[in-house]
Design an enzyme around this catalytic site. Structure first.
Site, PDB file in Angstrom:
ATOM      1  NE  ARG A  45      -2.585  -0.652   3.490  1.00 19.63           N
ATOM      2  CZ  ARG A  45      -2.664  -2.219   4.279  1.00 19.63           C
ATOM      3  NH1 ARG A  45      -3.171  -3.383   3.637  1.00 19.63           N
ATOM      4  NH2 ARG A  45      -2.356  -2.215   5.388  1.00 19.63           N
ATOM      5  CE  LYS A 135     -14.331  10.452   1.549  1.00 17.16           C
ATOM      6  NZ  LYS A 135     -13.642   9.802   0.806  1.00 17.16           N
ATOM      7  CD  GLU A 176     -16.933  11.847  -0.813  1.00 19.21           C
ATOM      8  OE1 GLU A 176     -16.757  11.596   0.092  1.00 19.21           O
ATOM      9  OE2 GLU A 176     -17.453  10.549  -1.160  1.00 19.21           O
ATOM     10  CE  LYS A 218     -14.469  12.950  -3.076  1.00 20.80           C
ATOM     11  NZ  LYS A 218     -13.169  12.516  -2.649  1.00 20.80           N
TER      12      LYS A 218
HETATM   13  P1  13P Z   1     -14.888   7.660  -5.852  1.00 23.71           P
HETATM   14  O1  13P Z   1     -14.290   8.449  -7.225  1.00 23.71           O
HETATM   15  O2  13P Z   1     -13.808   6.378  -6.650  1.00 23.71           O
HETATM   16  O3  13P Z   1     -15.868   7.602  -6.444  1.00 23.71           O
HETATM   17  O4  13P Z   1     -13.678   8.026  -4.666  1.00 23.71           O
HETATM   18  C1  13P Z   1     -14.058   9.264  -3.982  1.00 23.71           C
HETATM   19  C2  13P Z   1     -13.965   9.114  -2.517  1.00 23.71           C
HETATM   20  O5  13P Z   1     -13.137   9.678  -1.890  1.00 23.71           O
HETATM   21  C3  13P Z   1     -14.861   8.370  -2.377  1.00 23.71           C
HETATM   22  O6  13P Z   1     -15.487   8.955  -1.047  1.00 23.71           O
END
Ligand code: 13P
Length: 339
Positions: A45, A135, A176, A218
């Protein structure tokens, strides 16, 4: 709210740049590594993410990188912390701080995101480790009789509590609320659910006195369900996404960075570019892509460090295409150009 939070938020949406979401949890990155038949270990990773972060094109197209807890603490083989590699590329380090979306009691088929316990202490530590934004992802599922009002409001409330704590600790919260594209629903159904979800989110943010100038949204794009028989064209996705955002997102929000959510790499780029051909929008529109930036380099890398340079070229290409899309300047023929 300190001006500093607004400065960080604005830096994350620097024109022509966007965010690399590299914050897959240990379970999710294992699923991604399974697709290339590679073992997911702490070192693999680290190698994979080090490959991404040290790509020279990061300087031009990546404003920030969202990390998982493990990565924020890792160093390159030469001992340089990965956070410093990100900073040296002119990007800001961010951190995923939710602890995942879990089944919501009494609401079969729905999820609510956890992670508020001990959050302030973790944010203080993350700030000390160099993170300047965070986030939290909430998940809204479309289905028969779903989503419920309870699911939308529980997730909006958690997002607002998280955002408030971030600001108190000097980190910009990325909020998000992802309306999933899984299902056979139409684009209009996605529009309605996204509108209700964003209205609930901004009501909760106001109730918790979150300073919108120091936040980033987001969201998902407004798009047909992945199994819907009729898939909306690029222009319709762009038009409906903008209409939905204009109805719901206050102009005080500095920037909106989309998730890719399972769209193809090219769709994610094309949709963003068409939206950015509209002038006079109140907020910057850019990307915070996970899969749409990483699918190509992951495949080329294939778990073999001998492929690092080729994988970096694949990443640089997608980063450049999305950087152009953030300026409304992407065209399909540019996809043929080598990175
Ligand atoms: P994706 O762009 O693959 O949807 O991932 C963005 C992300 O951070 C999802 O939480």
């Amino acid at each position: 709210m300190s001006d500093r939070l607004n400065e960080i938020a604005l830096a994350l949406v620097t024109p022509g740049k966007g965010i690399l979401a590299a914050d897959e949890s240990t379970g999710t990155i294992k699923k991604r590594f399974d697709t290339i038949n590679s073992d997911s270990t702490i070192d693999s990773r680290r190698d994979y993410r080090h490959m991404l972060f040290s790509t020279p094109a990061m300087k031009d197209f990546i404003s920030g990188v969202i990390l998982f807890d493990e990565t924020l603490r890792q160093s390159a083989p030469d001992g340089t912390p990965l956070v410093d590699i990100i900073k040296n590329q002119g990007a800001i380090a961010g951190i995923k701080v939710d602890t995942g979306a879990h089944p919501m009691t009494g609401h079969p088929g729905e999820l609510v995101t956890d992670g508020l316990d001990g959050l302030s202490d973790r944010l203080k530590e993350y700030h000390g480790l160099g993170a300047r934004f965070a986030k939290w992802r909430a998940v809204i599922t479309i289905g028969k009789d779903l989503p419920s009002k309870d699911c939308i409001s529980a997730n909006a409330d958690a997002l607002a509590r998280y955002a408030r704590r971030c600001q108190e600790n000097g980190l910009v919260p990325i909020v998000e609320p992802e309306v999933l594209m899984d299902g056979d629903h139409t684009i209009d159904r996605c529009f309605d659910v996204t509108e209700v979800t964003l209205n609930a989110l901004y009501k909760a943010l106001a109730e918790h006195q979150v300073a919108l100038e120091g936040t980033i949204l987001k969201p998902n794009m407004v798009i047909s369900g992945s199994n819907c028989a009729t898939q909306a064209e690029i222009e319709e996705v762009a038009e409906k996404t903008l209409q939905c955002l204009k109805r719901t997102v206050p102009a005080a929000v500095p920037g909106i960075v989309f998730l890719s959510g399972g769209q193809s790499d090219l769709d994610a780029t094309a949709h963003l570019s068409v939206m950015n051909q509209t002038s006079g929008l109140p907020w910057a529109l850019s990307y915070s892509y996970g899969r749409a930036l990483q699918a190509a380099p992951l495949k080329v890398w294939a778990g073999n460090n001998a492929n690092i340079e080729a994988a970096q070229r694949a990443f640089a290409h997608r980063a450049r295409m999305n950087g152009l899309a953030a300026l409304g300047q992407w065209r399909p023929e540019l996809e043929q150009e080598a990175a």
